[in-house]
Design an enzyme around this catalytic site. Structure first.
Site, mmCIF file in Angstrom:
data_model
loop_
_atom_site.group_PDB
_atom_site.id
_atom_site.type_symbol
_atom_site.label_atom_id
_atom_site.label_comp_id
_atom_site.label_asym_id
_atom_site.label_seq_id
_atom_site.Cartn_x
_atom_site.Cartn_y
_atom_site.Cartn_z
ATOM 1 C CB CYS A 51 35.532 86.072 15.770
ATOM 2 S SG CYS A 51 36.695 86.291 17.126
ATOM 3 C CB CYS A 54 34.269 85.517 19.259
ATOM 4 S SG CYS A 54 34.954 87.041 18.566
#
Length: 313
Positions: A51, A54
């Site tokens: 991700c 993230c």
């Protein structure tokens, strides 16, 4: 109002006390998050190695938590390594369909959530709100506490007066808006409750408190209709215990009468008998009840435990 965060951006933040930023997993989630949140607010960062956002958000969360010097804990959960935990939390109503998602816990219950890589200023504002909820002084806090007491005692008129005063004292307090709407619902003035919710500041519109009040308003309208048919619904169930539509509608009527435990049990009975009925409608309605009642309501906590036992038996 003074900020809870230091304005000295050039200084290197002191390291947080031990265990303020940790990695956790499904075996220690209860201890690291739920139990720990009874003593200190806990942020849970649900992330994944693949991700991109993230990688932007996690350092911001860590920086913000370090700046608090031990007033809040950050727990990081890799969703790929903890798929069973994520699945269980999702079934219990947490919005974990995407990452990054941050869930705030306080007193063993979910306090708020957000998804996506917010800018640092928004992350700080989110943490500030959590710290206020955990006990930091804020305008209107005493009025809100008194309003909640009046509402619990059944004095909705006094509750509405206190919540209205709290809104005037601090328009950015979602508990004040939510409390005022709930008090008006209790007074039977659903139209005005709707007007109050329509006037909530845009940045608070998706807050859990406001979402819960909206659910309470929707359930009040559904319940009023179902209450008139309650006797007929009970007769239908007596004749056919597998009449899930009648049981579903009876749950709404019971909720409208304040019989939260019985309302939850009616929906749980449908889940127990036929989980897939009407595209999982009973479980979804139960989650709507939880949202309307509040995460820390005794009926919510009891029903959540029963639901979890059914889903993972």
């Amino acid at each position: 109002m003074s900020s809870l965060f230091s304005t000295e951006t050039d200084a290197t933040p002191a390291p947080p006390p031990a265990n303020m930023i940790i990695d956790s997993d499904q075996t220690s989630f209860m201890a690291d998050v739920v139990d720990a949140s009874r003593e200190i607010p806990v942020l849970v960062d649900f992330w994944a190695t693949w991700c991109g956002p993230c990688k932007t958000l996690t350092p911001v969360l860590e920086k913000t938590v370090r700046a608090q010097g031990g007033r809040v804990r950050l727990v990081k959960i890799d969703i790929d390594k903890n798929q069973a935990l994520v699945a269980q939390l999702t079934r219990m109503g947490l919005p974990l369909q995407s990452v990054p998602t941050v869930v705030a816990f306080w007193q063993g219950q979910v306090a708020d959530t957000f998804s996506g890589a917010l800018p640092e200023s928004e992350v700080k504002r989110f943490v500030e709100g959590l710290l206020k909820l955990a006990g930091s002084a804020a305008p209107g806090a005493e009025l809100i506490a008194q309003g909640k007491e009046f509402l619990e005692q059944g004095d909705a008129e006094s509750a509405a007066q206190h919540f209205a005063a709290a809104v005037q004292a601090d328009r950015e307090k979602p508990e004040a808006w939510s409390g005022l709407a709930r008090a008006l619902i209790a007074l039977g003035d659903e139209e005005q409750a709707g007007e109050v919710l329509a006037g909530v500041p845009e940045k608070l519109a998706e807050h859990a408190e406001i979402a819960g009040a909206r659910s309470a308003l929707a359930l009040a309208a559904e319940g009023r209709k179902a209450q008139g048919a309650r006797a007929g619904l009970e007769a239908r169930l007596a004749a056919d215990p597998d009449d899930f539509e009648a049981r579903y509608e009876l749950a709404t009527a019971l909720n409208a009468s304040g019989e939260r435990g019985a309302a939850a049990d009616a929906l749980l009975d449908i889940v127990r008998r036929n989980r897939a009925w009407n595209e999982d409608a009973a479980r979804l309605q139960l989650l709507k009840f939880f949202e309307a009642w509040g995460f820390d309501d005794e009926a919510t906590m009891a029903a959540r435990r029963k639901l979890s036992a059914l889903l993972f038996r």
